[in-house]
Design an enzyme around this catalytic site. Sequence first.
Site, PDB file in Angstrom:
ATOM      1  N   LYS A  30      21.658  59.947  55.300  1.00 19.21           N
ATOM      2  CA  LYS A  30      20.454  59.118  55.418  1.00 19.21           C
ATOM      3  C   LYS A  30      19.802  58.857  54.059  1.00 19.21           C
ATOM      4  O   LYS A  30      19.212  57.808  53.864  1.00 19.21           O
ATOM      5  CB  LYS A  30      19.465  59.696  56.426  1.00 19.21           C
ATOM      6  CG  LYS A  30      18.965  61.077  56.134  1.00 19.21           C
ATOM      7  CD  LYS A  30      18.095  61.566  57.282  1.00 19.21           C
ATOM      8  CE  LYS A  30      17.437  62.892  56.968  1.00 19.21           C
ATOM      9  NZ  LYS A  30      18.365  63.954  56.493  1.00 19.21           N
ATOM     10  N   ARG A 105       9.838  65.602  60.051  1.00 15.00           N
ATOM     11  CA  ARG A 105      10.918  66.502  60.435  1.00 15.00           C
ATOM     12  C   ARG A 105      10.507  67.397  61.592  1.00 15.00           C
ATOM     13  O   ARG A 105      11.300  68.190  62.060  1.00 15.00           O
ATOM     14  CB  ARG A 105      11.269  67.392  59.254  1.00 15.00           C
ATOM     15  CG  ARG A 105      12.661  67.078  58.668  1.00 15.00           C
ATOM     16  CD  ARG A 105      12.799  67.982  57.484  1.00 15.00           C
ATOM     17  NE  ARG A 105      14.103  68.202  57.005  1.00 15.00           N
ATOM     18  CZ  ARG A 105      14.574  67.686  55.874  1.00 15.00           C
ATOM     19  NH1 ARG A 105      13.887  66.821  55.211  1.00 15.00           N
ATOM     20  NH2 ARG A 105      15.761  68.045  55.431  1.00 15.00           N
ATOM     21  N   ARG A 177      24.190  72.627  45.403  1.00 17.11           N
ATOM     22  CA  ARG A 177      22.817  73.106  45.588  1.00 17.11           C
ATOM     23  C   ARG A 177      22.789  74.339  46.482  1.00 17.11           C
ATOM     24  O   ARG A 177      23.578  74.439  47.409  1.00 17.11           O
ATOM     25  CB  ARG A 177      21.969  72.008  46.248  1.00 17.11           C
ATOM     26  CG  ARG A 177      21.243  71.158  45.266  1.00 17.11           C
ATOM     27  CD  ARG A 177      20.445  70.014  45.839  1.00 17.11           C
ATOM     28  NE  ARG A 177      20.207  69.988  47.263  1.00 17.11           N
ATOM     29  CZ  ARG A 177      19.901  68.864  47.926  1.00 17.11           C
ATOM     30  NH1 ARG A 177      19.815  67.727  47.289  1.00 17.11           N
ATOM     31  NH2 ARG A 177      19.673  68.890  49.206  1.00 17.11           N
ATOM     32  N   ARG A 188      20.328  75.153  58.354  1.00 19.77           N
ATOM     33  CA  ARG A 188      19.648  73.846  58.330  1.00 19.77           C
ATOM     34  C   ARG A 188      19.981  73.052  59.580  1.00 19.77           C
ATOM     35  O   ARG A 188      19.139  72.340  60.124  1.00 19.77           O
ATOM     36  CB  ARG A 188      20.059  73.057  57.077  1.00 19.77           C
ATOM     37  CG  ARG A 188      19.488  73.656  55.817  1.00 19.77           C
ATOM     38  CD  ARG A 188      20.023  72.964  54.597  1.00 19.77           C
ATOM     39  NE  ARG A 188      19.392  71.670  54.375  1.00 19.77           N
ATOM     40  CZ  ARG A 188      19.810  70.793  53.467  1.00 19.77           C
ATOM     41  NH1 ARG A 188      20.845  71.070  52.712  1.00 19.77           N
ATOM     42  NH2 ARG A 188      19.191  69.655  53.316  1.00 19.77           N
TER      43      ARG A 188
END
Length: 231
Positions: A30, A105, A177, A188
């Site tokens: 996204k 979110r 990362r 996540r």
Amino acid sequence: MGCISLALFCKIFEENKMKIIMLGAPGAGKGTQAKQIAGKYNIPHISTGDIFRANLKNGTELGKKAKVYMDKGELVPDELTCDLVMDRIKDEDCKNGFVLDGFPRTIPQAEALTAALEKIGQKMDYAIDVDVPDENIVNRMGGRRACVGCGATYHIVSIPPKKEGICDVCGAELILREDDKPETVQNRLKVYHDQTQPLIDYYKNQGILHTVDGTVPMESVFGAIVTLLGQ
Ligand code: AMP
């Protein structure tokens, strides 16, 4: 603001139909799509993840607080996140619309956004869900690389840098990362299903949800988005 200028302000906002939310699991692509939308429609790309990472890099208080959550793949608390976005969308460059990437979110974040826009007689125009199954996500994120200098992102297979391990944009080193490491990705995804996926129904109920298949090549995903946005 006088009556005439207020009316003009509302009219400008009325004509602007490019207030876009990108939804989708972390790693669904996204962010890449949001950048392209921002470029094509000349509207700002507002990524809360990028804002937090910039704060982290600059050693701000917000950055230090956010890092604790980000490193574990958890969400930064709503109270640290909402005001940041509400302030940003009031900026002059957002007057023709904006594309939100990574916000909202949670349902409380979405409600805060709806309430802030209602105050000025507005609502979001599009919520675009980039749909990718979990198994594709885990593979994708392991291949993601981010620049330590400018934050540009690459993928070792689908968007490789010209020179391995080096950023095309600024020449700095590319790293995996902390929050793209496999164990963090699993967390996540869990956080996404628990807290963010309910937004799909939230925006379906608002009548602005559009789903695009995020498993096809990036250009095809963008093509589908342009078809639904028009112009
Ligand atoms: P992203 O680059 O959008 O995947 O964001 C990276 C991390 O920043 C997330 O895993 C969260 O820890 C944090 N973050 C970004 N956006 C939000 C948000 N809207 N609410 C809470 N945490 C966020």
